[in-house]
Design an enzyme around this catalytic site. Structure first.
Site: not given
Ligand code: NDP
Ligand code: 2IT
Length: 452
Positions: A121, A133, A172-173, A248
């Site tokens: 990525k 990570k 974050g993640d 997010n």
């Molecule tokens: P958040 O913590 O903001 O939100 C995660 C959401 O997914 C929540 O609604 C949560 O439910 C649900 N969730 C997470 N894990 C599980 C699980 N094991 N089973 C069921 N529901 C689940 O995280 P993000 O939005 O930041 O991340 C979501 C995805 O995007 C992940 O795969 C992450 O790696 C990826 N990502 C994030 C980036 C970022 O910049 N934040 C960048 C690129 C990818 P609940 O609210 O009930 O906990």
């Molecule tokens: O999965 C991802 O790309 C992220 N959670 C963001 C990583 C970052 O360093 O901004």
């Protein structure tokens, strides 16, 4: 291609066998390796020198894996112990870069697979970013701010010695947003004895963060989907969309898709799914998930016409476009078939590896446009790269400037995937294109830097 080809060139097949043998306890990591390696077969057949000097074995071996004890005390005075991780996977292109995940499901397998995906990525963004990570099996749910702070401080007390703005830069993640980044930064600053702004990204814009980083992954996903539609001569306007998750990525994706004129009618969280035929009210979702930290039933209670179904997914809600934005392997072959039966034409991944190999095969066979996470969600880390640039130059950027940078990066990523897919004889296969283009950039740097 998701099934590993039996006729793959020998160097690829043999490296894969060695990698499987030494990582038997890491099935999700091996799933991610197989997905990448399967798509490299045509390239390695044409140019075997690309993988000389055990390049594939080095590519699949993290440079460094840290695991550490994270003790913390809850509000009642009870002591808990979590396990912390940081996988510094590949530093060929720049400082290690990638998020931190706080979720009870986090294991070494989780962070290793995520760090491996991050390698390709980050390479695809064209920015000078290595990959990493980390995280911990800490469950922030139901914890007070003070408990989250004590946990974050303990986590950083160990991690800080391994970080630096030109060494390793977390973000974050899942489970780590602006609140957690704030606590982590405060503790890093205290231990380091200096305000090293670029050591973490995703900071609040009010102090050293970048305006537009919080929304970047979701907005970037929508920009990528716009490109995918455009490549097929369509637009997102008037399309019915579903997103999974309510975090997010899901919420900002829903906002931008709606701004493009799409109807985003469903989302989900770990408690179940909301179907809102009038279109999701994202402000209400923000209030439920961020301010009140509640489950989605509370959204349906407050929103006439919306229904909540416990323990359900969004994949059986009829839609034109689906955006998995929650977690890995959340959409399997059965879900893919349900989406295809309802006429889905586009699937773009906001989460990392949310579609199982069987689901990806089903989309490919049905001719569904499929945008893999390592390309479609690259806007988050790319914008983190912009935050690092802002911090290094001691500047404060506007949200418009960030958005322009994000649009450029998503266009670049889409073009790189499209070009590589065409070159290996798989036109339109963005997953194969992402794996090949990401590999070429990181492998080139590794080759130049010798056997390290
Ligand atoms: P958040 O913590 O903001 O939100 C995660 C959401 O997914 C929540 O609604 C949560 O439910 C649900 N969730 C997470 N894990 C599980 C699980 N094991 N089973 C069921 N529901 C689940 O995280 P993000 O939005 O930041 O991340 C979501 C995805 O995007 C992940 O795969 C992450 O790696 C990826 N990502 C994030 C980036 C970022 O910049 N934040 C960048 C690129 C990818 P609940 O609210 O009930 O906990
Ligand atoms: O999965 C991802 O790309 C992220 N959670 C963001 C990583 C970052 O360093 O901004």
């Amino acid at each position: 291609m998701t099934t590993f080809p039996a006729d793959a060139p020998a160097p690829l097949r043999e490296a894969r066998e060695r990698i499987h043998a030494r990582n038997a306890g890491l099935p999700t990591f091996l799933q991610a390796v197989d997905e990448v390696f399967a798509d490299l077969a045509p390239l390695v057949a044409q140019q075997p020198d690309l993988v000389a000097h055990a390049l594939l074995d080095r590519l699949a071996e993290p440079e460094r894996v840290l695991t550490f004890r994270v003790p913390w005390t809850d509000d009642a005075g009870r002591v808990h112990v979590q396990r912390g991780y940081r996988v510094q996977f590949n530093g060929a292109l720049g400082p290690y870069k990638g998020g931190l995940r706080f979720h009870p499901s986090v294991t070494l397998d989780t962070v290793t697979f995520l760090a491996f995906e991050q390698t390709f990525k980050n390479a695809l963004t064209g920015l000078p970013l290595g990959s990493g990570k980390g995280g911990a099996d800490f469950d922030p749910k139901g914890r007070s701010d003070a408990e989250v702070m004590r946990f974050a401080q303990s986590f950083m007390t160990e991690l800080h010695r391994h970080l630096g703005d030109d060494v390793d830069v977390p973000a974050g993640d899942v489970g780590v947003g602006a609140r957690e980044i704030g606590y982590l930064f405060g503790q890093y600053k205290r231990l380091a004895g200096r305000f090293e702004a670029g050591v973490l990204t995703g900071k609040p814009p009010a102090w050293a963060g970048l305006a537009g980083r919080a929304s970047a992954t979701g907005y970037g996903l929508a920009y990528f989907a716009e490109r995918m539609m455009d490549a097929r001569g369509g637009t997102l306007e008037g399309r019915t969309c579903v997103v999974s998750g309510a975090g997010n990525v899901a919420r900002y994706a829903a906002r931008k898709l709606a701004a493009f004129g799409a109807h985003v009618v469903a989302c989900s969280d770990s408690t179940g799914r909301v179907h809102d035929p009038a279109g999701l009210d994202v402000d209400l979702l923000d209030a439920v998930k961020d301010e009140r930290r509640e489950g989605l039933a509370a959204y349906a209670d407050a929103r006439p016409g919306a229904t909540f179904t416990a323990d359900a997914t969004v994949w059986d809600v009829p839609c034109d476009a689906a955006f998995p934005c929650a977690t890995e392997n959340e959409l399997d072959a059965g879900d893919a078939k349900a989406l295809i039966a309802h006429g889905v034409t586009l699937v773009a991944e906001g989460a990392n590896m949310p579609c199982t190999p069987g689901a990806v095969d089903a989309f490919r066979e049905a001719g569904v446009a499929y945008g893999p996470g390592k390309a479609a969600n690259a806007g988050g880390v790319a914008t983190s790269g912009l935050e690092m640039r802002q911090n290094a130059r001691f500047e404060t950027w506007t949200e418009d400037r960030t958005d322009e940078g994000l649009r450029d990066v998503m266009a670049h990523v889409h073009a790189a995937c499209t070009e590589a897919a065409r070159r290996i004889g798989r036109p339109g296969d963005l997953a194969a294109g992402a794996n090949v283009a990401g590999f070429e950039r990181v492998a080139g740097a590794m080759h130049d830097q010798g056997v390290v």
